[in-house]
Design a protein around this motif. Structure first.
Motif, PDB file in Angstrom:
ATOM      1  N   MET A   1       0.829  -1.206   0.000  1.00 13.38           N
ATOM      2  CA  MET A   1       0.000   0.000   0.000  1.00 13.38           C
ATOM      3  C   MET A   1       0.863   1.257   0.000  1.00 13.38           C
ATOM      4  SD  MET A   1      -3.199  -0.770  -0.111  1.00 13.38           S
ATOM      5  CE  MET A   1      -3.963   0.744   0.464  1.00 13.38           C
ATOM      6  N   ALA A   2       1.998   1.201   0.759  1.00  8.01           N
ATOM      7  CA  ALA A   2       2.810   2.405   0.879  1.00  8.01           C
ATOM      8  C   ALA A   2       3.362   2.841  -0.460  1.00  8.01           C
ATOM      9  CB  ALA A   2       3.950   2.168   1.870  1.00  8.01           C
ATOM     10  N   ALA A   3       3.705   1.841  -1.328  1.00 11.19           N
ATOM     11  CA  ALA A   3       4.319   2.176  -2.609  1.00 11.19           C
ATOM     12  C   ALA A   3       3.351   2.920  -3.506  1.00 11.19           C
ATOM     13  CB  ALA A   3       4.810   0.904  -3.303  1.00 11.19           C
ATOM     14  N   HIS A   4       2.066   2.806  -3.260  1.00  3.63           N
ATOM     15  CA  HIS A   4       1.072   3.435  -4.127  1.00  3.63           C
ATOM     16  C   HIS A   4       0.519   4.726  -3.517  1.00  3.63           C
ATOM     17  CE1 HIS A   4       1.169  -0.080  -6.701  1.00  3.63           C
ATOM     18  NE2 HIS A   4       0.995  -0.850  -5.632  1.00  3.63           N
ATOM     19  N   ALA A   5       1.054   5.151  -2.409  1.00  3.72           N
ATOM     20  CA  ALA A   5       0.564   6.385  -1.799  1.00  3.72           C
ATOM     21  C   ALA A   5       0.842   7.556  -2.729  1.00  3.72           C
ATOM     22  CB  ALA A   5       1.237   6.600  -0.442  1.00  3.72           C
ATOM     23  N   SER A   6      -0.088   8.516  -2.772  1.00  7.82           N
ATOM     24  CA  SER A   6       0.093   9.669  -3.642  1.00  7.82           C
ATOM     25  C   SER A   6       1.187  10.570  -3.086  1.00  7.82           C
ATOM     26  CB  SER A   6      -1.218  10.450  -3.746  1.00  7.82           C
ATOM     27  OG  SER A   6      -1.532  11.062  -2.505  1.00  7.82           O
ATOM     28  N   LEU A   7       1.789  11.343  -3.981  1.00 14.84           N
ATOM     29  CA  LEU A   7       2.849  12.234  -3.550  1.00 14.84           C
ATOM     30  C   LEU A   7       2.344  13.271  -2.546  1.00 14.84           C
ATOM     31  CD1 LEU A   7       5.758  13.019  -3.645  1.00 14.84           C
ATOM     32  CD2 LEU A   7       5.366  14.203  -5.798  1.00 14.84           C
ATOM     33  N   PRO A   8       1.180  13.896  -2.747  1.00 13.11           N
ATOM     34  CA  PRO A   8       0.682  14.813  -1.714  1.00 13.11           C
ATOM     35  C   PRO A   8       0.539  14.149  -0.348  1.00 13.11           C
ATOM     36  CG  PRO A   8      -0.524  15.142  -3.749  1.00 13.11           C
ATOM     37  CD  PRO A   8       0.316  13.924  -3.952  1.00 13.11           C
ATOM     38  N   ALA A   9       0.150  12.867  -0.333  1.00 10.70           N
ATOM     39  CA  ALA A   9       0.027  12.165   0.948  1.00 10.70           C
ATOM     40  C   ALA A   9       1.391  11.974   1.597  1.00 10.70           C
ATOM     41  CB  ALA A   9      -0.650  10.813   0.741  1.00 10.70           C
ATOM     42  N   LEU A  10       2.417  11.704   0.785  1.00  6.05           N
ATOM     43  CA  LEU A  10       3.765  11.540   1.331  1.00  6.05           C
ATOM     44  C   LEU A  10       4.297  12.876   1.852  1.00  6.05           C
ATOM     45  CD1 LEU A  10       5.439   9.126  -1.273  1.00  6.05           C
ATOM     46  CD2 LEU A  10       4.194   8.576   0.824  1.00  6.05           C
ATOM     47  N   ILE A  11       4.044  13.947   1.120  1.00  6.81           N
ATOM     48  CA  ILE A  11       4.465  15.276   1.579  1.00  6.81           C
ATOM     49  C   ILE A  11       3.793  15.605   2.911  1.00  6.81           C
ATOM     50  CG2 ILE A  11       4.385  17.745   1.059  1.00  6.81           C
ATOM     51  CD1 ILE A  11       4.438  16.920  -1.941  1.00  6.81           C
ATOM     52  N   ARG A  12       2.480  15.323   2.996  1.00  3.87           N
ATOM     53  CA  ARG A  12       1.737  15.601   4.217  1.00  3.87           C
ATOM     54  C   ARG A  12       2.304  14.782   5.391  1.00  3.87           C
ATOM     55  NH1 ARG A  12      -2.792  13.720   2.664  1.00  3.87           N
ATOM     56  NH2 ARG A  12      -3.250  15.567   1.380  1.00  3.87           N
ATOM     57  N   LYS A  13       2.642  13.532   5.102  1.00  7.25           N
ATOM     58  CA  LYS A  13       3.160  12.655   6.153  1.00  7.25           C
ATOM     59  C   LYS A  13       4.483  13.193   6.710  1.00  7.25           C
ATOM     60  CE  LYS A  13       4.188   7.749   7.018  1.00  7.25           C
ATOM     61  NZ  LYS A  13       4.249   6.384   6.409  1.00  7.25           N
ATOM     62  N   LYS A  14       5.381  13.574   5.823  1.00  7.72           N
ATOM     63  CA  LYS A  14       6.670  14.110   6.280  1.00  7.72           C
ATOM     64  C   LYS A  14       6.482  15.493   6.918  1.00  7.72           C
ATOM     65  CE  LYS A  14      10.015  12.747   6.628  1.00  7.72           C
ATOM     66  NZ  LYS A  14      10.671  12.266   7.893  1.00  7.72           N
ATOM     67  N   ARG A  15       5.580  16.288   6.381  1.00  5.59           N
ATOM     68  CA  ARG A  15       5.287  17.603   6.951  1.00  5.59           C
ATOM     69  C   ARG A  15       4.850  17.487   8.400  1.00  5.59           C
ATOM     70  NH1 ARG A  15      -0.370  19.864   5.412  1.00  5.59           N
ATOM     71  NH2 ARG A  15      -0.786  18.285   7.019  1.00  5.59           N
ATOM     72  N   ASP A  16       4.108  16.437   8.697  1.00  4.91           N
ATOM     73  CA  ASP A  16       3.588  16.238  10.038  1.00  4.91           C
ATOM     74  C   ASP A  16       4.571  15.505  10.950  1.00  4.91           C
ATOM     75  OD1 ASP A  16       1.321  17.519   9.216  1.00  4.91           O
ATOM     76  OD2 ASP A  16       0.164  15.688   8.863  1.00  4.91           O
ATOM     77  N   GLY A  17       5.783  15.303  10.481  1.00  2.00           N
ATOM     78  CA  GLY A  17       6.827  14.744  11.332  1.00  2.00           C
ATOM     79  C   GLY A  17       6.859  13.240  11.401  1.00  2.00           C
ATOM     80  N   GLU A  18       6.132  12.552  10.537  1.00  2.00           N
ATOM     81  CA  GLU A  18       6.163  11.090  10.530  1.00  2.00           C
ATOM     82  C   GLU A  18       7.332  10.604   9.678  1.00  2.00           C
ATOM     83  OE1 GLU A  18       2.313   9.146   9.932  1.00  2.00           O
ATOM     84  OE2 GLU A  18       1.406  11.149   9.955  1.00  2.00           O
ATOM     85  N   ARG A  19       7.779   9.386   9.916  1.00  2.00           N
ATOM     86  CA  ARG A  19       8.861   8.831   9.116  1.00  2.00           C
ATOM     87  C   ARG A  19       8.291   8.154   7.866  1.00  2.00           C
ATOM     88  NH1 ARG A  19      10.526   3.881   8.972  1.00  2.00           N
ATOM     89  NH2 ARG A  19      12.703   4.529   8.905  1.00  2.00           N
ATOM     90  N   LEU A  20       9.047   8.216   6.790  1.00  2.00           N
ATOM     91  CA  LEU A  20       8.649   7.592   5.529  1.00  2.00           C
ATOM     92  C   LEU A  20       9.247   6.196   5.425  1.00  2.00           C
ATOM     93  CD1 LEU A  20       9.182  10.597   3.070  1.00  2.00           C
ATOM     94  CD2 LEU A  20       7.045   9.841   4.136  1.00  2.00           C
ATOM     95  N   GLU A  21       8.460   5.260   4.922  1.00  2.00           N
ATOM     96  CA  GLU A  21       8.950   3.910   4.687  1.00  2.00           C
ATOM     97  C   GLU A  21       9.837   3.897   3.433  1.00  2.00           C
ATOM     98  OE1 GLU A  21       8.508   1.574   6.830  1.00  2.00           O
ATOM     99  OE2 GLU A  21       7.164   2.819   8.063  1.00  2.00           O
ATOM    100  N   GLU A  22      10.659   2.867   3.317  1.00  2.00           N
ATOM    101  CA  GLU A  22      11.579   2.781   2.184  1.00  2.00           C
ATOM    102  C   GLU A  22      10.820   2.801   0.853  1.00  2.00           C
ATOM    103  OE1 GLU A  22      15.406   0.155   0.609  1.00  2.00           O
ATOM    104  OE2 GLU A  22      14.346  -0.415   2.448  1.00  2.00           O
TER     105      GLU A  22
END
Length: 465
Positions: A1-22
């Motif tokens: 599921m993580a590999a298919h996350a949209s780029l805005p969702a990944l930006i939001r995740k990092k913006r909110d201080g969460e770690r990104l999966e490989e």
């Protein structure tokens, strides 16, 4: 599921201080490489990383993904353990690579040194080499292998196929004010080195008034990140922290730095330049197992400088990279006048007198570099032309007593912007670089401040301080 996350969702995740999966980091890098990510989205992710940071695992994943975004170089099995490179975080008068690559090759290493053109006050390693008539910085992987087989070293530019994601991200970091992000710097440097398929890497991380990092503590943090991630990428990695308040050596400016590097290759030159070359090179020889300890390896590098083998290797490298044999010979074996004739000279040469008497405390690198930049020695953006003949020679040593009116700097230039004489403003800025006092200075701190080695390094292997 993580590999298919949209780029805005990944930006939001990092913006909110969460770690990104490989897988999420790989998805972002694919978008960068394939052009599906918009520049605004890339800039937003860079800023999120700059503000929220990345842990060691994220930084490693980003480095791996960027390295895998293009082709990797391949070397013959016989070279296993011997392919090495060096990276510097940049400095004023830093011509170390010009002497280090051939000295390492003369000691048995294979050195595919991939360098860049400078952005900012003065040029980079490739600019210095392009001051030599005929030198070709563009080489295919096949040509690089051929040169390494015959000579042992080459100094080339980054090809479009090597870590292309880094080319995109690097160009956007400056305009998004994310240049100083530790994970982005780490991934930028190490993705290219991983794609080189190196056996060992040494890093010169500079700190001080003319460096990206002003303090030794902040430089140490970057060095530790680089060493840790480099080791996990399978590269034997070490770093040295070096001071960048004063220029390296006496010369600043592309053609003049080539001349000073030749002095070093000929067994002479400024002591601080030689110290950097033999220390960084010694760490690489030690990492490759060609010496039992870094101190022994540094002695071996010193012998290569003193016995002429490093200089002969440099001349062979020039010939292999397009320089006509007569030109290479005059440059490497000629008199100082012949060397200057090969490289060309600026139209004007003038000496600055000391504004007052006193003892030399130091010569500040940053104001010197800024004036040279105004005179054409550096560039603001990639592709801007620069004047390779512009430069300066520092004529004094720390601890020397100067009388008012004695020359302390020799400036080479083609005239101030607009073609006129050097104005009062630049002249005043240059004079401000000379720090004088009524009493002699104390012993200056060493240029090399600290070595950062991988955990578990045996005692006595590191260079002493």
């Amino acid at each position: 599921m993580a590999a298919h996350a949209s780029l805005p969702a990944l930006i939001r995740k990092k913006r909110d201080g969460e770690r990104l999966e490989e897988e999420e980091i790989q998805s972002f890098v694919r978008g960068v490489t394939e052009g599906t990510a918009q520049q605004g989205q890339i800039g937003a992710m860079l800023m999120a990383i700059r503000l929220r940071g990345m842990d060691a695992a994220e930084t490693l994943a980003l480095s791996r993904a960027m390295a895998a975004s293009g082709q990797a170089l391949a070397w013959p099995p016989a070279w296993q353990g011997l392919v090495v490179d060096k990276h510097s975080t940049g400095g004023v008068g830093d011509k170390v690579s010009l002497a280090l690559a051939p000295a390492l090759a003369a000691c048995g290493c294979k050195v595919p040194m991939i360098s860049g053109r400078g952005l900012g006050h003065t040029g980079g390693t490739l600019d210095k080499l392009e001051a030599i008539p005929g030198f070709r910085v563009s080489q295919s992987p096949e040509q690089m292998r051929s040169i390494l087989e015959r000579v042992g070293c080459c100094i080339v530019g980054q090809s479009e196929e090597l870590a292309p994601a880094d080319r995109v991200l690097y160009s956007l970091r400056d305009v998004t004010a994310t240049v100083d992000s530790l994970p982005l710097i780490t991934a930028s440097i190490l993705s290219k080195k991983a794609a080189e398929q190196l056996s060992a890497l040494v890093l010169d991380v500079k700190f001080g008034s003319a460096a990206l990092y002003p303090t030794q503590e902040s430089a140490r943090e970057l060095a530790q990140s680089l060493v840790a991630v480099g080791e996990r990428l399978g590269i034997r990695t070490a770093a040295v922290l070096s001071r960048m308040d004063e220029p390296v050596g006496r010369c600043v400016g592309n053609s003049l730095e080539v001349l000073e590097a030749l002095e070093c290759l000929d067994g002479g030159g400024p002591p601080d330049l030689r110290e950097l070359v033999i220390t960084l090179g010694g760490l690489l020889l030690w990492q490759c197992g060609l010496a039992g300890a870094a101190e022994q390896a540094s002695e071996r590098l010193g012998r290569a400088l003193d016995d002429g083998s490093a200089l002969r290797t440099f001349e062979a490298m020039l010939g292999a990279q397009g320089v006509p044999p007569d030109t290479a010979h005059h440059l490497c074996s000629g008199t100082p006048a012949q060397r200057r004739q090969v490289l060309g000279q600026a139209r004007l040469c003038e000496e600055l007198p000391a504004p007052c008497g006193g003892w030399v405390q130091r010569v500040e690198a940053l104001p010197l570099a800024r004036v040279l930049h105004e005179l054409g020695a550096g560039r603001e953006r990639a592709g801007d032309p620069i004047n390779l003949r512009v430069g300066a020679e520092v004529l004094v040593d720390v601890g020397q007593r100067l009388r008012e009116g004695e020359p302390w700097l020799r400036l080479h230039h083609d005239g101030a912007p607009g073609g006129g004489a050097l104005g009062a403003g630049p002249r005043q800025a240059l004079q401000a670089a000379l720090r004088l006092a009524a009493a002699p200075p104390g012993a200056p701190p060493p240029r090399l401040a600290e070595a950062i080695l991988p955990p578990g390094t045996p005692p006595g292997a590191a260079p002493g301080r």
